[in-house]
Design an enzyme around this catalytic site. Structure first.
Site, PDB file in Angstrom:
ATOM      1  N   GLU A 154      41.903 -59.115 -59.168  1.00 24.73           N
ATOM      2  CA  GLU A 154      42.727 -59.941 -58.320  1.00 24.73           C
ATOM      3  C   GLU A 154      42.436 -60.418 -57.198  1.00 24.73           C
ATOM      4  O   GLU A 154      42.297 -61.858 -56.595  1.00 24.73           O
ATOM      5  CB  GLU A 154      44.255 -59.509 -58.425  1.00 24.73           C
ATOM      6  CG  GLU A 154      44.688 -59.371 -59.766  1.00 24.73           C
ATOM      7  CD  GLU A 154      45.004 -60.792 -60.667  1.00 24.73           C
ATOM      8  OE1 GLU A 154      45.001 -61.751 -60.041  1.00 24.73           O
ATOM      9  OE2 GLU A 154      45.437 -60.781 -61.690  1.00 24.73           O
ATOM     10  N   ASP A 295      40.039 -63.047 -70.935  1.00 23.26           N
ATOM     11  CA  ASP A 295      39.745 -64.243 -70.865  1.00 23.26           C
ATOM     12  C   ASP A 295      38.572 -64.781 -69.882  1.00 23.26           C
ATOM     13  O   ASP A 295      37.642 -65.366 -70.302  1.00 23.26           O
ATOM     14  CB  ASP A 295      41.222 -65.075 -70.398  1.00 23.26           C
ATOM     15  CG  ASP A 295      41.834 -64.124 -69.301  1.00 23.26           C
ATOM     16  OD1 ASP A 295      41.282 -63.237 -68.717  1.00 23.26           O
ATOM     17  OD2 ASP A 295      42.835 -64.695 -68.886  1.00 23.26           O
ATOM     18  N   GLU A 388      54.771 -66.491 -72.581  1.00 26.47           N
ATOM     19  CA  GLU A 388      53.737 -65.799 -72.284  1.00 26.47           C
ATOM     20  C   GLU A 388      52.976 -65.385 -73.520  1.00 26.47           C
ATOM     21  O   GLU A 388      52.045 -65.169 -73.840  1.00 26.47           O
ATOM     22  CB  GLU A 388      54.447 -64.306 -71.541  1.00 26.47           C
ATOM     23  CG  GLU A 388      53.225 -63.441 -70.842  1.00 26.47           C
ATOM     24  CD  GLU A 388      52.144 -64.106 -69.998  1.00 26.47           C
ATOM     25  OE1 GLU A 388      52.409 -65.228 -69.729  1.00 26.47           O
ATOM     26  OE2 GLU A 388      51.407 -63.394 -69.403  1.00 26.47           O
ATOM     27  N   GLU A 409      47.082 -72.644 -66.896  1.00 29.78           N
ATOM     28  CA  GLU A 409      45.799 -72.771 -67.956  1.00 29.78           C
ATOM     29  C   GLU A 409      46.018 -74.082 -68.736  1.00 29.78           C
ATOM     30  O   GLU A 409      44.969 -74.610 -69.183  1.00 29.78           O
ATOM     31  CB  GLU A 409      45.852 -71.620 -68.963  1.00 29.78           C
ATOM     32  CG  GLU A 409      45.286 -70.262 -68.131  1.00 29.78           C
ATOM     33  CD  GLU A 409      46.187 -69.580 -67.348  1.00 29.78           C
ATOM     34  OE1 GLU A 409      47.470 -69.878 -67.237  1.00 29.78           O
ATOM     35  OE2 GLU A 409      45.693 -68.514 -66.510  1.00 29.78           O
TER      36      GLU A 409
HETATM   37  C1  DMJ Z   1      45.018 -66.642 -62.340  1.00 29.95           C
HETATM   38  O1  DMJ Z   1      45.255 -65.543 -61.548  1.00 29.95           O
HETATM   39  C2  DMJ Z   1      43.610 -66.860 -63.174  1.00 29.95           C
HETATM   40  O2  DMJ Z   1      43.577 -68.016 -63.837  1.00 29.95           O
HETATM   41  C3  DMJ Z   1      43.108 -65.629 -63.738  1.00 29.95           C
HETATM   42  O3  DMJ Z   1      42.071 -65.921 -64.584  1.00 29.95           O
HETATM   43  C4  DMJ Z   1      44.306 -65.443 -65.073  1.00 29.95           C
HETATM   44  N1  DMJ Z   1      45.555 -65.389 -64.823  1.00 29.95           N
HETATM   45  C5  DMJ Z   1      46.004 -66.343 -63.522  1.00 29.95           C
HETATM   46  C6  DMJ Z   1      46.935 -67.540 -63.834  1.00 29.95           C
HETATM   47  O4  DMJ Z   1      47.657 -67.488 -65.061  1.00 29.95           O
END
Ligand code: DMJ
Length: 595
Positions: A154, A295, A388, A409
């Site tokens: 993060e 992802d 979600e 997204e």
């Molecule tokens: C973001 O911090 C980034 O896109 C990450 O890859 C996945 N989740 C969040 C947003 O949903």
């Protein structure tokens, strides 16, 4: 002399002919082709309608961004994130990755996370003044010498990525974004300082980094050795960029080493699990999909190939992509499967998966991207936002994961699909997203997350990715002038990094004219990427009952109900670009890039 005379005579002859004969021709033309004028008229209508829509919508999104940003600056800055319902703040950097935020250390007072995340969006919106203010505030005040346990992934995507991207934008010599001579690479120094604090996390027997590290003290005693695939496999863009900018190879090499190790742990089916142990190098959770925990791993393989031009990344991505399409895909949906057997495990659609169509656009698989995007659109329409988790086998919400934390997204994929197709339908989708966000999540103090999409009950949290991604992608959908003269890739947190030939091992093959492929005849079809092409035919608009109606040319259903194909003939021609679709090895129609 003779020639000039003849020219003179000819000119005068036409002058004499003008009044009577030309008038006759004009009248004849009007009589024969009245529809010509109607067509151009309606085309003009569509252009001006779309231009007006772009203007109106970009303004709407701009206002959304500033509503979120200004409230953050008023009530939360320099803390990490805004609590829009109570107009207070949370120092959440130390607990990102844990939505419950239950272990906030008292001595940590925040790192202006939402400001860092906003910098590149301010540039996209063309606000140099605020960008400059932010850059200098951070230059003078930000420190990472804080006793805070942070999530490496993060902190990498939000803070390191935010700083590196802002540094590149600040030093773009063609733009003069900062008053000349005032910026002395302070953001890069901060990024380098942070990068160095990351390095101890990689000191494991496998080279796979710990998921958590204390910024001041390094890896804590008894730290958990469990991490996720995305946690240790999506660091290469930011850390690679940091190495290229500083000349210190350690960041890129640590991230690359971890990525290679992770890839070596794939199963014989080219699948990876979701969680693993960084000390033993063993998988903990063998089931995986394209959503949470995995992802951005896929995303970074392809984007690293684009940014650094290494074939190694492409080879990894290609094998991984085929495996995903083969074992996770069911028509437009993606379920989870066991990496060892390829057998399906969980049939769930998650909000995070909605980035996948955007990634498919980058591969050139527009029809597959469009198909999945449409399913997310239906779910969004059904609930007003994307929940979600949604149980595909029961077509119902997951009992506990009914929240929507302002995730980007779906907007992200909508932006990519619009860029690739110029199909105005995606602008309609964008409008739906914008309207939902304003209707359900906008409060006086900013934008609040949704706790439960069935009741639209709100939660007191404005995540920083709302500023770095959600607003940015929505804005770019309607005003992409930022992209005008550069090729960028966007990190998983939406921070732009320019694609520079000096960073690439070699130029993309599509840039070399001798590699261009053409459809020669029906029998001799070459499989090519749609990536470099504008694929949709001109906008089709119809005016019905006074309202302009947007017609989409890109929505082609698969011919079989189970979306499978057995040979190329099952797939027909893609209406969006008139190319023949082919049946992939995994048995799905698409425009497969050498797959
Ligand atoms: C973001 O911090 C980034 O896109 C990450 O890859 C996945 N989740 C969040 C947003 O949903």
């Amino acid at each position: 002399m003779e020639g000039r005379k003849a020219e003179f005579l000819l000119t005068n002859q036409y002058k004499l002919m003008l009044p009577s004969k030309i008038l006759t021709w004009v009248i004849l033309f009007l009589l024969i082709f009245p529809s010509f004028f109607q067509i151009s008229h309606s085309k003009l209508d569509s252009y001006s309608y779309l231009a007006a829509k772009r203007k109106r919508m970009s303004e709407k999104v701009r206002k959304m961004f500033y509503h979120a940003y200004d409230n953050y600056m008023t009530y939360a800055f320099p803390h990490d994130e805004l609590k829009p319902l109570t107009k207070t703040f949370t120092d959440s950097l130390s607990e990102l990755g844990n939505l419950k935020l239950e272990y906030l250390p008292e001595q940590y007072k925040g790192s202006a996370l939402s400001l860092i995340e906003s910098l590149s969006s301010l540039v996209v919106l063309g606000n140099q003044t605020e960008f400059e203010k932010g850059v200098f505030w951070l230059s003078e005040n930000l420190t990472f010498d804080v006793d805070a346990r942070i999530n490496l992934f993060e902190c990498n995507i939000r803070v390191l990525g935010g700083l590196v991207s802002a540094h590149i934008l600040a030093t773009d010599s063609t733009k003069n974004r900062l008053v000349q001579g005032t910026y002395k690479n302070q953001l890069l120094d901060l990024a380098e300082n942070l990068g160095r604090r990351f390095l101890p996390a990689f000191d494991t027997p496998t080279g796979l980094p710990y998921a958590w590290i204390n910024l001041k003290y390094g890896v804590m005693e008894n730290e958990t050795t469990e991490t996720s695939t995305s946690g240790c496999g999506s660091l290469i863009l930011e850390m690679g960029a940091l190495s290229r900018l500083t000349g210190d190879p350690r960041f890129e090499s640590a991230a690359l080493h971890a990525l290679r190790k992770l890839w070596s742990m794939r199963s014989s089916l080219n699948l990876l699990g979701t969680t693993l142990d960084v000390v033993t190098g063993e998988w903990i959770e063998h089931s995986s999909g394209i959503g949470a925990g995995v992802d951005s791993f896929y995303e970074y393989l392809l984007k690293a190939h684009i940014l650094f031009g290494r074939d190694e990344f492409w080879r990894m991505f290609q094998s991984a992509y085929i495996a995903v399409q083969r074992y996770f895909r069911h028509g437009p949906w993606y379920h989870e499967a066991d990496m060892r057997t390829g057998k399906s495990t969980y049939w769930q659609l998650t909000s995070l998966q909605a980035f996948w169509p955007g990634l498919q656009v980058l591969v050139g698989d527009i029809p597959a991207a469009n198909l999945s995007h449409r399913e997310f659109y239906y779910v969004w329409k059904k609930y007003g936002v994307l929940p979600e988790r949604y149980l595909l086998d029961h077509m119902m919400l997951h009992p506990t994961e009914k929240y929507y934390p302002l995730r980007p997204e779906f907007a992200e994929s909508t932006f990519y699909l619009y860029q690739a197709t110029k199909d105005p339908w995606y602008m309609e989708v964008g409008e739906l997203i914008v309207d939902s966000l304003n209707l359900y999540t906008r409060v006086e103090g900013g934008f609040a997350s949704i706790r439960d999409v069935t009741s639209m009950e709100l939660e007191d949290h404005q995540h920083s990715f709302f500023l770095s991604e959600t607003c940015k992608y929505l804005y770019l959908l309607y005003d992409d002038s930022f992209l005008g003269d550069r090729n960028y890739i966007f990190t998983t947190e939406g921070h732009p990094l320019p694609v520079l030939s000096s960073w690439r091992e070699k130029l993309p093959e599509t840039y070399i004219p001798s590699n261009w492929t053409y459809v020669k005849s029906e029998e001799q079809v070459k499989r090519a990427s749609a990536m470099s092409m504008r694929v949709c035919p001109a906008t089709a608009l119809e005016c019905g009952q006074g309202q302009p109606r947007v017609e989409s040319a890109c929505h082609i259903p698969d011919s079989r109900a189970d979306h499978r194909c057995f040979n190329d003939d099952d797939c027909g021609v893609d209406s969006s670009n008139c190319r023949r679709r082919s049946c992939s090895l995994a048995g799905y129609c698409g425009q497969w890039l050498f797959i």
